[in-house]
Design a protein around this motif. Structure first.
Motif, mmCIF file in Angstrom:
data_model
loop_
_atom_site.group_PDB
_atom_site.id
_atom_site.type_symbol
_atom_site.label_atom_id
_atom_site.label_comp_id
_atom_site.label_asym_id
_atom_site.label_seq_id
_atom_site.Cartn_x
_atom_site.Cartn_y
_atom_site.Cartn_z
ATOM 1 N N UNK A 1 0.829 -1.163 0.000
ATOM 2 C CA UNK A 1 0.000 0.000 0.000
ATOM 3 C C UNK A 1 0.879 1.233 0.000
ATOM 4 N N UNK A 2 0.240 2.372 -0.266
ATOM 5 C CA UNK A 2 0.969 3.631 -0.211
ATOM 6 C C UNK A 2 0.019 4.758 0.162
ATOM 7 N N UNK A 3 0.617 5.832 0.675
ATOM 8 C CA UNK A 3 -0.164 7.037 0.934
ATOM 9 C C UNK A 3 -0.544 7.646 -0.409
ATOM 10 N N UNK A 4 -1.754 8.152 -0.510
ATOM 11 C CA UNK A 4 -2.212 8.746 -1.748
ATOM 12 C C UNK A 4 -1.429 10.031 -2.006
ATOM 13 N N UNK A 5 -1.027 10.239 -3.242
ATOM 14 C CA UNK A 5 -0.310 11.468 -3.609
ATOM 15 C C UNK A 5 -1.196 12.681 -3.440
ATOM 16 N N UNK A 6 -0.588 13.801 -3.117
ATOM 17 C CA UNK A 6 -1.325 15.058 -3.024
ATOM 18 C C UNK A 6 -1.945 15.325 -1.668
ATOM 19 N N UNK A 7 -1.545 14.565 -0.661
ATOM 20 C CA UNK A 7 -2.075 14.770 0.684
ATOM 21 C C UNK A 7 -0.998 15.335 1.598
ATOM 22 N N UNK A 8 -1.434 16.076 2.597
ATOM 23 C CA UNK A 8 -0.498 16.649 3.567
ATOM 24 C C UNK A 8 -1.097 16.533 4.959
ATOM 25 N N UNK A 9 -0.212 16.452 5.925
ATOM 26 C CA UNK A 9 -0.619 16.441 7.329
ATOM 27 C C UNK A 9 -0.636 17.883 7.802
ATOM 28 N N UNK A 10 -1.744 18.296 8.399
ATOM 29 C CA UNK A 10 -1.865 19.655 8.923
ATOM 30 C C UNK A 10 -2.339 19.581 10.359
ATOM 31 N N UNK A 11 -1.932 20.568 11.132
ATOM 32 C CA UNK A 11 -2.350 20.660 12.534
ATOM 33 C C UNK A 11 -3.077 21.976 12.757
ATOM 34 N N UNK A 12 -4.118 21.888 13.544
ATOM 35 C CA UNK A 12 -4.873 23.064 13.949
ATOM 36 C C UNK A 12 -5.096 22.926 15.445
ATOM 37 N N UNK A 13 -4.325 23.692 16.212
ATOM 38 C CA UNK A 13 -4.370 23.545 17.660
ATOM 39 C C UNK A 13 -3.851 22.173 18.041
ATOM 40 N N UNK A 14 -4.657 21.418 18.758
ATOM 41 C CA UNK A 14 -4.246 20.081 19.182
ATOM 42 C C UNK A 14 -4.732 18.988 18.228
ATOM 43 N N UNK A 15 -5.413 19.366 17.169
ATOM 44 C CA UNK A 15 -5.961 18.395 16.214
ATOM 45 C C UNK A 15 -5.017 18.215 15.028
ATOM 46 N N UNK A 16 -4.993 16.999 14.473
ATOM 47 C CA UNK A 16 -4.208 16.685 13.278
ATOM 48 C C UNK A 16 -5.151 16.172 12.200
ATOM 49 N N UNK A 17 -4.923 16.620 10.974
ATOM 50 C CA UNK A 17 -5.774 16.279 9.839
ATOM 51 C C UNK A 17 -4.921 15.876 8.651
ATOM 52 N N UNK A 18 -5.432 14.970 7.847
ATOM 53 C CA UNK A 18 -4.846 14.688 6.544
ATOM 54 C C UNK A 18 -5.731 15.415 5.540
ATOM 55 N N UNK A 19 -5.099 16.313 4.772
ATOM 56 C CA UNK A 19 -5.856 17.151 3.841
ATOM 57 C C UNK A 19 -5.251 17.080 2.450
#
Length: 90
Positions: A1-19
């Motif tokens: 498997x692999x991470x999908x291209x074009x995604x980034x990890x972002x943080x907003x305060x204490x939360x983490x998102x894949x966007x």
């Protein structure tokens, strides 16, 4: 498997998102948030060529969890991430 291209990890305060890095990739019906253990896994996975066993090894290295439990949790995480469209088969 692999991470999908074009995604980034972002943080907003204490939360983490894949966007998505591009509006063309954005699915506005979904927001992928990561709890602490999922964030640890995401940050430590290679971009490609990983399997549930790779995730299980990360979990057993960091947490006091049995290998069988870690493998079951890893497979569940892979299923969720596939459904969310943030990982894919190579």
């Amino acid at each position: 498997m692999k991470k999908k291209n074009g995604l980034a990890l972002r943080r907003l305060g204490t939360e983490a998102f894949v966007v998505a890095e591009s509006l063309a990739l954005v699915d506005f019906d979904r927001l992928v948030t990561l709890n602490d253990s999922a964030l640890y896994v995401w940050e430590n996975l290679p971009a490609s060529d990983f399997a549930p066993s790779t995730i299980a090894r990360l979990l057993t290295d960091r947490y006091d969890v049995a290998e069988a439990t870690a493998l079951a949790d890893a497979q569940a995480l892979v299923d969720v991430w596939k459904e969310a469209g943030i990982i894919e088969e190579q």
